[in-house]
Design an enzyme around this catalytic site. Structure first.
Site, short mmCIF file in Angstrom:
data_model
loop_
_atom_site.label_atom_id
_atom_site.label_comp_id
_atom_site.label_asym_id
_atom_site.label_seq_id
_atom_site.Cartn_x
_atom_site.Cartn_y
_atom_site.Cartn_z
N ASP A 1 -7.73 -1.32 4.04
CA ASP A 1 -7.05 -0.60 2.97
C ASP A 1 -7.49 0.85 2.83
O ASP A 1 -6.69 1.70 2.42
CB ASP A 1 -7.25 -1.34 1.64
CG ASP A 1 -6.29 -2.50 1.46
OD1 ASP A 1 -5.28 -2.52 2.18
OD2 ASP A 1 -6.56 -3.38 0.63
N SER B 1 -13.24 -11.96 -3.43
CA SER B 1 -12.43 -10.84 -3.89
C SER B 1 -10.96 -11.18 -3.74
O SER B 1 -10.56 -11.85 -2.79
CB SER B 1 -12.77 -9.59 -3.06
OG SER B 1 -11.94 -8.51 -3.42
N ARG C 1 0.79 -1.23 0.00
CA ARG C 1 0.00 0.00 0.00
C ARG C 1 0.82 1.29 0.00
O ARG C 1 0.47 2.23 -0.72
CB ARG C 1 -0.99 0.00 1.17
CG ARG C 1 -2.07 -1.09 1.08
CD ARG C 1 -2.52 -1.35 -0.33
NE ARG C 1 -3.66 -2.24 -0.44
CZ ARG C 1 -3.89 -3.02 -1.47
NH1 ARG C 1 -3.01 -3.06 -2.47
NH2 ARG C 1 -4.97 -3.77 -1.54
#
Length: 415
Positions: A125, A181, A96
């Site tokens: 996130d 996902s 990230r």
């Protein structure tokens, strides 16, 4: 009017969520720059570019961040043996900061007033990205569709996203039959949501993408050698003398070895930073063997007290900072400054093998660090260690324990 609300930079993955968000942003009147980071995911970037432009993005920008991801995030994670809740190797968390930094740079270059992403309102996130955005560019605006009622009321579940994608003619990999996902980078891939939200549901065999099922892995162990300098893997020797030394090549080679031998799968329930528990399945092949070899080498060459302080403070704190999205913070900068001094003596090699999901150490050695003395440790010779010294050592350690034992005895307390 299209673009009337200004230009925004979308962190685009090519998947279901961000493809729908791209179309939705255009509906809302924004001009969209579709930014994508090549962080090692196995992705058809040309197909992603074509999809983004077909949906209506003004421009598609692909940035290769693989090298900085490995050198700036993965290698420090190996040096610190970073891990969250004793099992998660932080594959998503590590990526990230690098993605956020690249996205802010693209947003500035393209004249965007805002950045946007496809993170849900229940995940980690959103925190990781947005705290990074604001630290890197304090004046940036952030559009968060999954926290806007006009978006999440319209798309109440993944079935609504799939229906919208079908309506708009947006091709997506996720289907009603495989409604989980995924997020992938050079270090790992994650699986969550859909049927995985029941923590007692066993992941189907065809879910796993990177690694061979351990039961189907080769019946013979595969051996290789990892060489470290200052705690960083600098050479991987494999397949009868082949060598990988470039950081990207080394990491890809480690991935390939671990993947074909079924190494690196975990299935966990973790505590998200925002306070929810979440079930996630992860494949982290190369990072698993690199970290495991590093831990083993430290046993040979790292001073006991240095290792204890590093483990108790640096490893724990850095891992938590990574997980919680606190990379671009003064406290994380301080912690990172402590990594290199702890690793100056972590030099040597580890001979390894992988076999049906297992990592095995075959041996370790160091030409420069001599903390281990075989003659001192041997049960067959005295060496320089004087056995009678142990009597005084034990006597001193026992002083307070004798007092404690007498006190409990006098009080009639039992252990």
């Amino acid at each position: 009017m299209a673009g009337s609300k200004g230009k925004v930079c979308l962190a685009y993955s090519g998947g279901l969520d961000t493809s729908v968000i791209l179309a939705w942003l255009l509906e809302q009147g924004y001009e969209v720059i579709a930014f994508m980071a090549d962080i090692g995911q196995e992705e058809d970037f040309e197909a992603a570019r074509a999809k983004a432009l077909k949906i209506g993005a003004t421009k598609y920008v692909l940035v290769d961040v693989r090298r900085e991801f490995i050198e700036e995030l993965c290698f420090p994670a190996i040096q610190t043996n970073a891990i969250y809740e004793n099992v998660y190797l932080l594959g998503t968390s590590l990526a990230r900061p690098i993605i956020a930094r690249a996205q802010i740079k693209v947003a500035e270059e393209e004249g965007c007033f805002a950045v946007t992403h496809g993170c849900t309102g229940k995940g980690n996130d959103q925190v990781r990205f947005e705290l990074s955005f604001y630290a890197l560019q304090p004046n940036i605006k952030c559009i968060t569709p999954w926290r806007l009622p006009e978006f999440f009321n319209r798309f109440a579940g993944r079935s609504a996203l799939l229906a919208y994608a079908a309506e708009k003619g947006i091709p997506v990999q996720q289907t009603a039959a495989k409604p989980w996902s995924t997020d992938e980078n050079l270090a790992h891939i994650s699986f969550e949501a859909g049927i995985l939200e029941d923590p007692n549901t066993t992941p189907p065999k065809d879910m796993w993408k990177l690694t061979v099922d351990p039961q189907d892995a080769p019946d013979k162990p595969e051996e290789f050698t990892l060489i470290f300098e200052k705690g960083i893997p600098v050479k991987l020797i494999y397949e009868n003398g082949k060598e990988a030394t470039d950081p990207v090549d080394l990491f890809l080679t480690a991935n390939a070895i671990a993947r074909r031998n079924g190494v690196g799968r975990i299935d966990i329930v973790e505590n998200r930073f925002i306070g929810l528990k979440s079930r996630g399945c992860y494949e982290t092949p190369g990072l698993t063997i690199l970290r495991s070899a590093h831990i083993d080498l430290e046993g040979l060459v790292l001073d006991r007290e240095v290792r204890a302080i590093r483990d108790q403070f640096v490893t724990t704190t850095f891992s938590k900072q990574l997980y919680n999205g606190m990379y671009f913070t003064p406290e994380c900068e301080y912690v990172r400054s402590m990594i290199a001094p702890s690793q100056k003596n972590v030099n040597g090699q580890v001979r390894c093998a992988v076999y049906k999901g297992n990592f095995i150490v075959l041996g370790r050695s160091s030409e420069t660090e001599k903390l281990y003395d075989a003659s001192e440790s041997s049960m067959d010779e005295i060496g320089d260690f004087e056995p009678t010294d142990a009597s005084g050592f034990i006597a001193v350690q026992a002083i307070r324990l004798k007092k404690y034992g007498r006190s409990k005895h006098e009080k009639g307390e039992a252990y």
